[in-house]
Design a protein around this motif. Structure first.
Motif, PDB file in Angstrom:
ATOM      1  N   VAL A   1       0.852  -1.192   0.000  1.00 10.97           N
ATOM      2  CA  VAL A   1       0.000   0.000   0.000  1.00 10.97           C
ATOM      3  C   VAL A   1       0.887   1.241   0.000  1.00 10.97           C
ATOM      4  CG1 VAL A   1      -1.910  -1.152   1.178  1.00 10.97           C
ATOM      5  CG2 VAL A   1      -0.207   0.057   2.521  1.00 10.97           C
ATOM      6  N   ASP A   2       0.275   2.383  -0.283  1.00 12.56           N
ATOM      7  CA  ASP A   2       1.059   3.619  -0.308  1.00 12.56           C
ATOM      8  C   ASP A   2       1.345   4.097   1.117  1.00 12.56           C
ATOM      9  OD1 ASP A   2      -0.961   5.816   0.484  1.00 12.56           O
ATOM     10  OD2 ASP A   2      -2.003   4.780  -1.144  1.00 12.56           O
ATOM     11  N   THR A   3       2.314   4.993   1.235  1.00  7.29           N
ATOM     12  CA  THR A   3       2.737   5.459   2.561  1.00  7.29           C
ATOM     13  C   THR A   3       1.635   6.226   3.278  1.00  7.29           C
ATOM     14  OG1 THR A   3       3.802   7.365   1.520  1.00  7.29           O
ATOM     15  CG2 THR A   3       5.214   5.484   2.034  1.00  7.29           C
ATOM     16  N   GLY A   4       0.774   6.899   2.525  1.00 10.06           N
ATOM     17  CA  GLY A   4      -0.346   7.609   3.162  1.00 10.06           C
ATOM     18  C   GLY A   4      -1.288   6.642   3.860  1.00 10.06           C
ATOM     19  N   ALA A   5      -1.592   5.524   3.208  1.00 14.38           N
ATOM     20  CA  ALA A   5      -2.477   4.512   3.818  1.00 14.38           C
ATOM     21  C   ALA A   5      -1.821   3.914   5.049  1.00 14.38           C
ATOM     22  CB  ALA A   5      -2.814   3.422   2.804  1.00 14.38           C
ATOM     23  N   ILE A   6      -0.519   3.664   4.975  1.00 13.74           N
ATOM     24  CA  ILE A   6       0.184   3.100   6.146  1.00 13.74           C
ATOM     25  C   ILE A   6       0.190   4.101   7.280  1.00 13.74           C
ATOM     26  CG2 ILE A   6       2.555   2.637   6.956  1.00 13.74           C
ATOM     27  CD1 ILE A   6       1.065   0.158   5.987  1.00 13.74           C
ATOM     28  N   THR A   7       0.394   5.363   6.971  1.00 15.38           N
ATOM     29  CA  THR A   7       0.394   6.391   8.020  1.00 15.38           C
ATOM     30  C   THR A   7      -0.947   6.418   8.749  1.00 15.38           C
ATOM     31  OG1 THR A   7       2.028   7.739   6.873  1.00 15.38           O
ATOM     32  CG2 THR A   7       0.638   8.876   8.478  1.00 15.38           C
ATOM     33  N   ARG A   8      -2.035   6.360   7.998  1.00  9.20           N
ATOM     34  CA  ARG A   8      -3.363   6.334   8.631  1.00  9.20           C
ATOM     35  C   ARG A   8      -3.552   5.078   9.483  1.00  9.20           C
ATOM     36  NH1 ARG A   8      -4.214   8.438   3.603  1.00  9.20           N
ATOM     37  NH2 ARG A   8      -4.913   6.461   2.694  1.00  9.20           N
ATOM     38  N   THR A   9      -3.092   3.949   8.980  1.00 11.30           N
ATOM     39  CA  THR A   9      -3.183   2.697   9.746  1.00 11.30           C
ATOM     40  C   THR A   9      -2.359   2.786  11.016  1.00 11.30           C
ATOM     41  OG1 THR A   9      -3.580   1.405   7.737  1.00 11.30           O
ATOM     42  CG2 THR A   9      -2.756   0.208   9.661  1.00 11.30           C
ATOM     43  N   LEU A  10      -1.145   3.320  10.910  1.00 15.76           N
ATOM     44  CA  LEU A  10      -0.281   3.467  12.089  1.00 15.76           C
ATOM     45  C   LEU A  10      -0.892   4.431  13.101  1.00 15.76           C
ATOM     46  CD1 LEU A  10       3.227   3.562  10.377  1.00 15.76           C
ATOM     47  CD2 LEU A  10       2.171   1.642  11.606  1.00 15.76           C
ATOM     48  N   ASP A  11      -1.522   5.496  12.611  1.00 16.30           N
ATOM     49  CA  ASP A  11      -2.206   6.431  13.514  1.00 16.30           C
ATOM     50  C   ASP A  11      -3.250   5.692  14.350  1.00 16.30           C
ATOM     51  OD1 ASP A  11      -0.756   8.588  12.511  1.00 16.30           O
ATOM     52  OD2 ASP A  11      -2.385   9.299  11.207  1.00 16.30           O
ATOM     53  N   ARG A  12      -4.043   4.853  13.679  1.00 11.26           N
ATOM     54  CA  ARG A  12      -5.093   4.099  14.394  1.00 11.26           C
ATOM     55  C   ARG A  12      -4.497   3.110  15.389  1.00 11.26           C
ATOM     56  NH1 ARG A  12      -7.045   3.940   8.931  1.00 11.26           N
ATOM     57  NH2 ARG A  12      -8.611   5.553   8.670  1.00 11.26           N
ATOM     58  N   LEU A  13      -3.471   2.381  14.958  1.00 10.15           N
ATOM     59  CA  LEU A  13      -2.849   1.387  15.846  1.00 10.15           C
ATOM     60  C   LEU A  13      -2.168   2.059  17.039  1.00 10.15           C
ATOM     61  CD1 LEU A  13      -1.370  -1.026  13.150  1.00 10.15           C
ATOM     62  CD2 LEU A  13      -3.333  -1.461  14.660  1.00 10.15           C
ATOM     63  N   GLU A  14      -1.561   3.214  16.792  1.00  8.14           N
ATOM     64  CA  GLU A  14      -0.914   3.944  17.882  1.00  8.14           C
ATOM     65  C   GLU A  14      -1.960   4.487  18.858  1.00  8.14           C
ATOM     66  OE1 GLU A  14       2.968   6.757  18.277  1.00  8.14           O
ATOM     67  OE2 GLU A  14       1.513   7.351  16.750  1.00  8.14           O
ATOM     68  N   SER A  15      -3.079   4.995  18.333  1.00 11.67           N
ATOM     69  CA  SER A  15      -4.126   5.526  19.221  1.00 11.67           C
ATOM     70  C   SER A  15      -4.756   4.424  20.073  1.00 11.67           C
ATOM     71  CB  SER A  15      -5.205   6.257  18.411  1.00 11.67           C
ATOM     72  OG  SER A  15      -5.995   5.348  17.690  1.00 11.67           O
ATOM     73  N   LYS A  16      -4.682   3.178  19.602  1.00  9.16           N
ATOM     74  CA  LYS A  16      -5.179   2.035  20.367  1.00  9.16           C
ATOM     75  C   LYS A  16      -4.143   1.509  21.357  1.00  9.16           C
ATOM     76  CE  LYS A  16      -8.165   0.553  16.602  1.00  9.16           C
ATOM     77  NZ  LYS A  16      -8.548  -0.526  15.682  1.00  9.16           N
ATOM     78  N   GLY A  17      -2.946   2.107  21.340  1.00 13.47           N
ATOM     79  CA  GLY A  17      -1.895   1.695  22.262  1.00 13.47           C
ATOM     80  C   GLY A  17      -1.190   0.409  21.865  1.00 13.47           C
ATOM     81  N   LEU A  18      -1.279   0.019  20.572  1.00 12.44           N
ATOM     82  CA  LEU A  18      -0.698  -1.242  20.132  1.00 12.44           C
ATOM     83  C   LEU A  18       0.723  -1.098  19.596  1.00 12.44           C
ATOM     84  CD1 LEU A  18      -3.879  -2.685  18.387  1.00 12.44           C
ATOM     85  CD2 LEU A  18      -3.054  -3.104  20.721  1.00 12.44           C
ATOM     86  N   LEU A  19       1.095   0.117  19.229  1.00 11.59           N
ATOM     87  CA  LEU A  19       2.461   0.376  18.781  1.00 11.59           C
ATOM     88  C   LEU A  19       2.826   1.819  19.092  1.00 11.59           C
ATOM     89  CD1 LEU A  19       2.616   2.235  15.951  1.00 11.59           C
ATOM     90  CD2 LEU A  19       1.674   0.161  14.999  1.00 11.59           C
ATOM     91  N   ARG A  20       4.098   2.101  18.944  1.00 18.23           N
ATOM     92  CA  ARG A  20       4.558   3.485  19.105  1.00 18.23           C
ATOM     93  C   ARG A  20       5.599   3.779  18.033  1.00 18.23           C
ATOM     94  NH1 ARG A  20       5.577   1.252  23.905  1.00 18.23           N
ATOM     95  NH2 ARG A  20       7.521   0.117  24.048  1.00 18.23           N
ATOM     96  N   ARG A  21       5.674   5.041  17.673  1.00 15.56           N
ATOM     97  CA  ARG A  21       6.679   5.516  16.716  1.00 15.56           C
ATOM     98  C   ARG A  21       7.773   6.219  17.505  1.00 15.56           C
ATOM     99  NH1 ARG A  21       2.358   7.540  12.143  1.00 15.56           N
ATOM    100  NH2 ARG A  21       0.849   7.297  13.782  1.00 15.56           N
ATOM    101  N   VAL A  22       9.001   5.859  17.213  1.00  9.22           N
ATOM    102  CA  VAL A  22      10.146   6.410  17.941  1.00  9.22           C
ATOM    103  C   VAL A  22      11.147   6.948  16.921  1.00  9.22           C
ATOM    104  CG1 VAL A  22      12.013   5.872  19.558  1.00  9.22           C
ATOM    105  CG2 VAL A  22       9.811   4.689  19.761  1.00  9.22           C
ATOM    106  N   ARG A  23      11.571   8.201  17.134  1.00 11.39           N
ATOM    107  CA  ARG A  23      12.584   8.801  16.247  1.00 11.39           C
ATOM    108  C   ARG A  23      13.923   8.108  16.466  1.00 11.39           C
ATOM    109  NH1 ARG A  23      10.925  11.752  12.241  1.00 11.39           N
ATOM    110  NH2 ARG A  23       9.174  13.020  12.805  1.00 11.39           N
ATOM    111  N   CYS A  24      14.591   7.809  15.366  1.00 13.30           N
ATOM    112  CA  CYS A  24      15.925   7.208  15.419  1.00 13.30           C
ATOM    113  C   CYS A  24      16.904   8.257  15.935  1.00 13.30           C
ATOM    114  CB  CYS A  24      16.313   6.733  14.020  1.00 13.30           C
ATOM    115  SG  CYS A  24      17.951   6.030  13.917  1.00 13.30           S
ATOM    116  N   GLN A  25      17.714   7.889  16.896  1.00 16.70           N
ATOM    117  CA  GLN A  25      18.675   8.833  17.476  1.00 16.70           C
ATOM    118  C   GLN A  25      19.797   9.177  16.490  1.00 16.70           C
ATOM    119  OE1 GLN A  25      18.204  10.446  20.384  1.00 16.70           O
ATOM    120  NE2 GLN A  25      16.233   9.372  20.326  1.00 16.70           N
ATOM    121  N   GLU A  26      20.174   8.220  15.636  1.00 12.96           N
ATOM    122  CA  GLU A  26      21.258   8.457  14.675  1.00 12.96           C
ATOM    123  C   GLU A  26      20.814   9.340  13.503  1.00 12.96           C
ATOM    124  OE1 GLU A  26      20.375   4.996  15.394  1.00 12.96           O
ATOM    125  OE2 GLU A  26      21.636   5.275  17.154  1.00 12.96           O
ATOM    126  N   ASP A  27      19.568   9.215  13.109  1.00 12.33           N
ATOM    127  CA  ASP A  27      19.030   9.985  11.994  1.00 12.33           C
ATOM    128  C   ASP A  27      17.602  10.384  12.339  1.00 12.33           C
ATOM    129  OD1 ASP A  27      18.045  11.032   9.623  1.00 12.33           O
ATOM    130  OD2 ASP A  27      18.830   9.420   8.363  1.00 12.33           O
TER     131      ASP A  27
END
Length: 158
Positions: free
Chosen positions: A75-101
Motif C-alpha cells: 500500500v502507499d505510505t499515506g495509507a500506512i500512516t493512517r493505519t499506524l495512527d489508528r494502531l498507535e491511538s489504540k496503544g498497540l504500537l509506538r513511533r520512535v525517532r531514530c537517534q542516529e538519523d
C-alpha cells in the motif's frame, strides 16, 4: 539438462476473462470473502483486515519503518500512516525517532500490541476454516502450491 517447452496459456480468448469461470475473478471473490470474514472475526480485537497484518509484521520484526511496512503491505505510505495512527491511538504500537538519523521513524510494538498479536492467528484460522470446508488436507496443500506457483509466475518476466 533441457527444460520442457513452455506450454501454451490455457486461456486464449478475452471471453474467458469476462466469464464467471475466470480464474482472476474467482481469486478476487475468494479474497473478498476471506477479507470480509477476517474483518468480522477481528472485530472483538478492535482490528480490521488492514490493521492486523502491519501489526504482525512489526511484532515479527519484518518491518521497522513505515516505508518498509508500506512496501511489504503493498500500500502507499499515506495509507500506512493512517493505519499506524489508528494502531498507535489504540496503544498497540509506538513511533520512535531514530537517534542516529532524526528523519527516520522506527516502529515498536507495545505490550498491549504483543498481547493482541498472540490472539491473531486463531482468529485468522476461524476466518479461513469455513472457506476450506470439505477440502482434504491434500487438496488444501495442492491449492496452496498452485497459488504459490501463480504468484511466482506473476513475479517472473516472460
Amino acid at each position: 539438462m533441457s527444460r520442457p517447452a513452455p506450454s501454451s496459456p490455457p486461456f486464449k480468448t478475452d471471453q474467458h476473462c469476462l466469464s464467471e469461470e475466470s480464474i482472476g475473478l474467482l481469486v478476487k471473490q475468494v479474497y473478498q470473502s476471506i477479507t470480509r470474514m477476517v474483518d468480522r472475526e477481528m472485530a472483538p480485537l478492535d482490528l480490521t483486515a488492514m490493521q492486523w497484518r502491519p501489526l504482525l509484521l512489526i511484532a515479527k520484526r519484518q518491518a521497522e519503518t513505515p516505508a518498509e511496512l508500506a512496501r511489504l503491505a503493498g500500500v502507499d505510505t499515506g495509507a500506512i500512516t493512517r493505519t499506524l495512527d489508528r494502531l498507535e491511538s489504540k496503544g498497540l504500537l509506538r513511533r520512535v525517532r531514530c537517534q542516529e538519523d532524526r528523519r527516520v521513524v522506527r516502529l515498536e510494538i507495545t505490550e498491549a500490541g504483543l498481547a493482541t498479536c498472540a490472539q491473531i492467528p486463531p482468529v485468522l484460522a476461524r476466518a479461513l476454516d469455513p472457506h476450506l470446508r470439505g477440502f482434504t488436507v491434500q487438496e488444501a496443500e495442492t491449492l496452496s502450491g498452485l497459488l504459490r506457483r501463480m504468484i511466482a509466475n506473476g513475479s517472473c518476466p516472460g
